[in-house]
Design a protein around this motif. Structure first.
Motif, short mmCIF file in Angstrom:
data_model
loop_
_atom_site.label_atom_id
_atom_site.label_comp_id
_atom_site.label_asym_id
_atom_site.label_seq_id
_atom_site.Cartn_x
_atom_site.Cartn_y
_atom_site.Cartn_z
N ALA A 133 0.76 -1.33 -0.08
CA ALA A 133 0.14 0.01 -0.14
C ALA A 133 0.76 1.21 0.05
CB ALA A 133 -0.92 0.14 1.18
N VAL A 191 0.42 4.97 1.51
CA VAL A 191 -0.44 5.38 2.56
C VAL A 191 -0.28 7.03 2.48
CG1 VAL A 191 -0.66 3.32 4.00
CG2 VAL A 191 1.33 4.82 4.45
N ASP A 192 -1.16 7.65 3.37
CA ASP A 192 -1.17 9.01 3.61
C ASP A 192 -0.60 9.23 4.69
OD1 ASP A 192 -3.16 8.64 5.36
OD2 ASP A 192 -4.81 9.35 4.39
N HIS A 193 -0.50 10.63 5.29
CA HIS A 193 0.09 10.80 6.47
C HIS A 193 -0.51 10.50 8.11
CE1 HIS A 193 2.39 13.71 4.30
NE2 HIS A 193 3.38 13.66 5.25
N ASP A 194 -1.66 10.08 7.65
CA ASP A 194 -2.72 9.37 8.87
C ASP A 194 -2.63 7.84 8.91
OD1 ASP A 194 -3.27 11.75 9.72
OD2 ASP A 194 -5.10 11.83 8.29
N GLY A 195 -1.81 7.30 7.98
CA GLY A 195 -1.56 5.91 7.72
C GLY A 195 -2.60 5.25 6.89
N HIS A 196 -3.78 5.82 6.25
CA HIS A 196 -4.66 5.21 5.53
C HIS A 196 -4.29 5.04 3.98
CE1 HIS A 196 -6.92 7.67 8.76
NE2 HIS A 196 -7.51 6.69 8.97
N PRO A 197 -4.65 4.14 3.61
CA PRO A 197 -4.35 3.45 2.17
C PRO A 197 -4.82 4.61 1.28
CG PRO A 197 -5.22 1.59 3.27
CD PRO A 197 -5.41 2.87 4.38
N VAL A 198 -3.88 4.84 0.31
CA VAL A 198 -4.31 5.82 -0.76
C VAL A 198 -4.76 5.01 -1.81
CG1 VAL A 198 -3.34 7.35 -2.39
CG2 VAL A 198 -2.87 7.76 -0.11
N GLU A 218 -3.85 0.44 -2.58
CA GLU A 218 -3.48 -0.80 -2.04
C GLU A 218 -3.86 -1.88 -3.17
OE1 GLU A 218 -5.72 -1.93 1.43
OE2 GLU A 218 -7.33 -1.10 1.00
N ASP A 269 -3.14 13.09 -4.36
CA ASP A 269 -3.30 12.11 -3.37
C ASP A 269 -1.99 12.43 -2.46
OD1 ASP A 269 -5.33 10.62 -4.36
OD2 ASP A 269 -3.97 9.48 -5.61
N LYS A 326 3.91 0.54 2.58
CA LYS A 326 4.02 -0.23 3.49
C LYS A 326 4.02 -1.94 2.63
CE LYS A 326 2.01 1.62 7.41
NZ LYS A 326 0.82 1.74 8.41
#
Length: 180
Positions: free
Chosen positions: A118, A120-127, A129, A165, A171
């Motif tokens: 994946a 991921v963004d700065h919050d750890g959410h997948p942009v 994957e 994005d 990750k």
């Protein structure tokens, strides 16, 4: 013979052939436009069908999270820190190729390996994957198993990312595996 009468016939014949040629030209243009729209619509439909997200591949009969064996062996199937290569395509989107090396320290031969990758963004959410089954590989000539104390290079392509994005980090994780 009357020369004026002959000129009149010539003028009518010229007008008649000009009208026929004009109507033929119009018919050809209409047919060409309709054909172009049909072909364009067909390509659009086919591209949408191939680009659409389907179910990610799943390694059947594998050891997954929640299984006692998963926690026991997951730490022994090591993935190096992933690296990424990114490029902008002519289509305007960004493509990233995530690469790592899988290392088998389990003492057993791995016959199935599923990896999640994946951006991921700065919050750890997948942009973006993607899950891939790297063993057994559907590509001829690629390994069908990973023996103990051996390594395997792993690459995963993630595409269709935009300039907006937030591509903060990458990750890669082992999601499932099977032993011989």
């Amino acid at each position: 013979m009357n020369p004026g009468f002959q000129n009149g016939e010539a003028t009518m014949a010229t007008e008649h052939s000009f009208q026929q040629e004009q109507s033929r030209r119009t018919l050809i243009i209409v047919v060409a436009v309709v054909a172009a729209l049909l072909i364009g619509g067909l390509f659009y439909f086919l591209m949408r069908k191939t680009v659409g997200e389907g179910q990610p591949p799943r390694l059947e009969g594998a050891i997954r999270a929640g299984s006692p064996d998963f926690e026991k062996y997951r730490g022994q199937i090591a993935l190096d820190n992933p690296e990424a290569i990114q490029a902008k395509r002519a289509l305007g989107d960004w493509v990233m190729t995530l690469q790592t090396t899988a290392r088998n320290f389990t003492g057993k031969t791995i016959t199935g390996l599923e990896i999640w990758a994946a951006v991921v963004d700065h919050d750890g959410h997948p942009v973006r994957e993607r899950t891939v089954v790297v063993i057994p590989s559907p590509i001829p000539g690629r390994p069908t198993e990973l023996e103990p104390n051996k390594t395997l290079p792993v690459s995963v392509v993630l595409d269709r990312m935009t300039d907006e994005d937030d591509r903060a980090n990458i990750k890669m994780e082992v999601r499932a595996f099977k032993f011989k």
